[in-house]
Design a protein around this motif. Sequence first.
Motif, PDB file in Angstrom:
ATOM      1  N   THR A  86     -18.706 -29.601 -27.455  1.00  0.00           N
ATOM      2  CA  THR A  86     -18.479 -28.905 -26.182  1.00  0.00           C
ATOM      3  C   THR A  86     -17.088 -28.281 -26.144  1.00  0.00           C
ATOM      4  O   THR A  86     -16.910 -27.143 -25.684  1.00  0.00           O
ATOM      5  CB  THR A  86     -18.645 -29.888 -25.007  1.00  0.00           C
ATOM      6  N   MET A  87     -16.103 -29.014 -26.666  1.00  0.00           N
ATOM      7  CA  MET A  87     -14.741 -28.505 -26.585  1.00  0.00           C
ATOM      8  C   MET A  87     -14.466 -27.395 -27.603  1.00  0.00           C
ATOM      9  O   MET A  87     -13.545 -26.606 -27.424  1.00  0.00           O
ATOM     10  CB  MET A  87     -13.727 -29.654 -26.748  1.00  0.00           C
ATOM     11  N   VAL A  88     -15.275 -27.322 -28.673  1.00  0.00           N
ATOM     12  CA  VAL A  88     -15.158 -26.153 -29.556  1.00  0.00           C
ATOM     13  C   VAL A  88     -15.494 -24.896 -28.751  1.00  0.00           C
ATOM     14  O   VAL A  88     -14.786 -23.880 -28.802  1.00  0.00           O
ATOM     15  CB  VAL A  88     -16.093 -26.261 -30.785  1.00  0.00           C
ATOM     16  N   VAL A  89     -16.567 -24.984 -27.967  1.00  0.00           N
ATOM     17  CA  VAL A  89     -17.007 -23.825 -27.179  1.00  0.00           C
ATOM     18  C   VAL A  89     -16.032 -23.565 -26.025  1.00  0.00           C
ATOM     19  O   VAL A  89     -15.556 -22.437 -25.846  1.00  0.00           O
ATOM     20  CB  VAL A  89     -18.432 -24.048 -26.631  1.00  0.00           C
ATOM     21  N   ALA A  90     -15.735 -24.610 -25.260  1.00  0.00           N
ATOM     22  CA  ALA A  90     -14.848 -24.430 -24.102  1.00  0.00           C
ATOM     23  C   ALA A  90     -13.463 -23.954 -24.550  1.00  0.00           C
ATOM     24  O   ALA A  90     -12.859 -23.082 -23.907  1.00  0.00           O
ATOM     25  CB  ALA A  90     -14.730 -25.743 -23.323  1.00  0.00           C
ATOM     26  N   GLY A  91     -12.968 -24.511 -25.652  1.00  0.00           N
ATOM     27  CA  GLY A  91     -11.657 -24.100 -26.151  1.00  0.00           C
ATOM     28  C   GLY A  91     -11.650 -22.640 -26.571  1.00  0.00           C
ATOM     29  O   GLY A  91     -10.676 -21.922 -26.349  1.00  0.00           O
ATOM     30  N   SER A  92     -12.752 -22.196 -27.161  1.00  0.00           N
ATOM     31  CA  SER A  92     -12.847 -20.797 -27.564  1.00  0.00           C
ATOM     32  C   SER A  92     -12.808 -19.875 -26.343  1.00  0.00           C
ATOM     33  O   SER A  92     -12.138 -18.839 -26.346  1.00  0.00           O
ATOM     34  CB  SER A  92     -14.133 -20.586 -28.362  1.00  0.00           C
ATOM     35  N   LEU A  94     -11.517 -20.595 -23.382  1.00  0.00           N
ATOM     36  CA  LEU A  94     -10.155 -20.645 -22.816  1.00  0.00           C
ATOM     37  C   LEU A  94      -9.205 -19.793 -23.656  1.00  0.00           C
ATOM     38  O   LEU A  94      -8.334 -19.103 -23.117  1.00  0.00           O
ATOM     39  CB  LEU A  94      -9.658 -22.094 -22.768  1.00  0.00           C
ATOM     40  N   GLY A  95      -9.403 -19.813 -24.973  1.00  0.00           N
ATOM     41  CA  GLY A  95      -8.568 -19.002 -25.843  1.00  0.00           C
ATOM     42  C   GLY A  95      -8.754 -17.518 -25.581  1.00  0.00           C
ATOM     43  O   GLY A  95      -7.797 -16.744 -25.582  1.00  0.00           O
ATOM     44  N   THR A  96     -10.009 -17.138 -25.331  1.00  0.00           N
ATOM     45  CA  THR A  96     -10.290 -15.729 -25.019  1.00  0.00           C
ATOM     46  C   THR A  96      -9.551 -15.308 -23.750  1.00  0.00           C
ATOM     47  O   THR A  96      -8.933 -14.237 -23.688  1.00  0.00           O
ATOM     48  CB  THR A  96     -11.809 -15.518 -24.833  1.00  0.00           C
ATOM     49  N   VAL A  97      -9.603 -16.167 -22.745  1.00  0.00           N
ATOM     50  CA  VAL A  97      -8.932 -15.853 -21.473  1.00  0.00           C
ATOM     51  C   VAL A  97      -7.420 -15.753 -21.684  1.00  0.00           C
ATOM     52  O   VAL A  97      -6.767 -14.806 -21.232  1.00  0.00           O
ATOM     53  CB  VAL A  97      -9.257 -16.926 -20.419  1.00  0.00           C
ATOM     54  N   LEU A  98      -6.857 -16.735 -22.397  1.00  0.00           N
ATOM     55  CA  LEU A  98      -5.402 -16.735 -22.587  1.00  0.00           C
ATOM     56  C   LEU A  98      -4.952 -15.556 -23.445  1.00  0.00           C
ATOM     57  O   LEU A  98      -3.904 -14.959 -23.187  1.00  0.00           O
ATOM     58  CB  LEU A  98      -4.958 -18.051 -23.232  1.00  0.00           C
ATOM     59  N   ARG A  99      -5.760 -15.201 -24.436  1.00  0.00           N
ATOM     60  CA  ARG A  99      -5.385 -14.048 -25.279  1.00  0.00           C
ATOM     61  C   ARG A  99      -5.427 -12.749 -24.472  1.00  0.00           C
ATOM     62  O   ARG A  99      -4.597 -11.861 -24.673  1.00  0.00           O
ATOM     63  CB  ARG A  99      -6.294 -13.943 -26.500  1.00  0.00           C
ATOM     64  N   THR A 100      -6.392 -12.674 -23.575  1.00  0.00           N
ATOM     65  CA  THR A 100      -6.482 -11.494 -22.719  1.00  0.00           C
ATOM     66  C   THR A 100      -5.229 -11.403 -21.843  1.00  0.00           C
ATOM     67  O   THR A 100      -4.628 -10.325 -21.688  1.00  0.00           O
ATOM     68  CB  THR A 100      -7.737 -11.570 -21.828  1.00  0.00           C
ATOM     69  N   CYS A 101      -4.827 -12.526 -21.287  1.00  0.00           N
ATOM     70  CA  CYS A 101      -3.618 -12.551 -20.460  1.00  0.00           C
ATOM     71  C   CYS A 101      -2.381 -12.230 -21.301  1.00  0.00           C
ATOM     72  O   CYS A 101      -1.474 -11.523 -20.863  1.00  0.00           O
ATOM     73  CB  CYS A 101      -3.432 -13.921 -19.821  1.00  0.00           C
TER      74      CYS A 101
END
Lengths: 106, 162
Positions: A86-92, A94-101
Motif C-alpha cells: 500500500t505504501m509503495v502506491v501511496a508514496g508514489s 505523494l511523490g507525484t504531488v510533491l514533485r508537482t509542487c
Amino acid sequence: MSQALLPAEEPILVPSLLRHLALPGLLDSLWPALRPAIAAGFVAAAAEDLRGQAAAAPIPARCSMTPIDDPVIRQTAGRFLIATSTMVVAGSLLGTVLRTCQRSGA
Amino acid sequence: MGNPPLLPEVAEADAAGEVAAVYEEIRATLGIPFVGLIYRNLAVEPGRLASAWGQLQPFFADPATWRVAARLHWQEGDTPPLPAVAELTSLGLDERFFDRAVATLDAYDRANRLNLLGLTALLRPRGWDDSADGGAGSCCCRNLGPPRRAAAAAGGRRAAGG
C-alpha cells in the motif's frame, strides 16, 4: 491517514513514511490529494496488483530462503505485506504531488 | 476511552547489542538511512528480528532482487487525477524541503519494494516448489549454485547509492 490506507487492526500501524512527513500542516495539506485515490479503491487495487507481481516474480535468491514457521513473524509479515504494498502506491502518489509542487515553486 | 495502542517497536535510538547490529545491517543492505517499522516491531521480542533478517539479508543482497523490485509497477493510466495542493504554498516550504522530501520518498519507495518481495518470499508456504508452478512464482532454482553473497552485497550497495 494510516487508518484510511490500511485495514483496521490493533495495535495501530502508522507507516514510517507518514511519520517522516508528519511536519506541521504538511500531511493535512497532502491528505486531500490522496483521499480520492483511496476512496475510489485505486490504492488498494494497485497494491494488490503489486503483491501479485511480487509472488510471481522470478527471483533466484528466494530458493535459498527457508519459509518462516514462527507464527508471530508470519502474522507480522502478513500484516506488513499489505502495508508495504500500500505504501509503495501511496508514496508514489505523494511523490507525484510533491514533485508537482517542487516544479511549480510552491 | 483513550487512543488505540500503536504497534510496539524498538526505536533506532534505543537499539542496543544484537538489535543495533541488525539495524545497522538493514540500513547498509537496503541503502537507506532508517530502519522500517516492520524490523523495529520484530525487535521487540528477542531473537525474532535476527531470525527474520537472517533469511532476508542474502535475499536483499542479490542484485536480481533489486532488479525485480525496480520493475514492480501498476498501470499509470489507472491513476486517478490528483487534486492540486494549493495549501502547501502557505506553509512556507522552500526548495530544500522539497528536495529532501522527494529524496525521502525515493528511499522509502526503494525499501518498500524490496520489503514487499522479501515478505512475500518469507511467507511462501513450506514445500512450495518454485520451479514447478508453470512460471508463476518461479525463482529460477534450476542450474543455480549457492547465492553469491559477497558479489551480490556489493551490487546491492551500489544500487542503493544510485
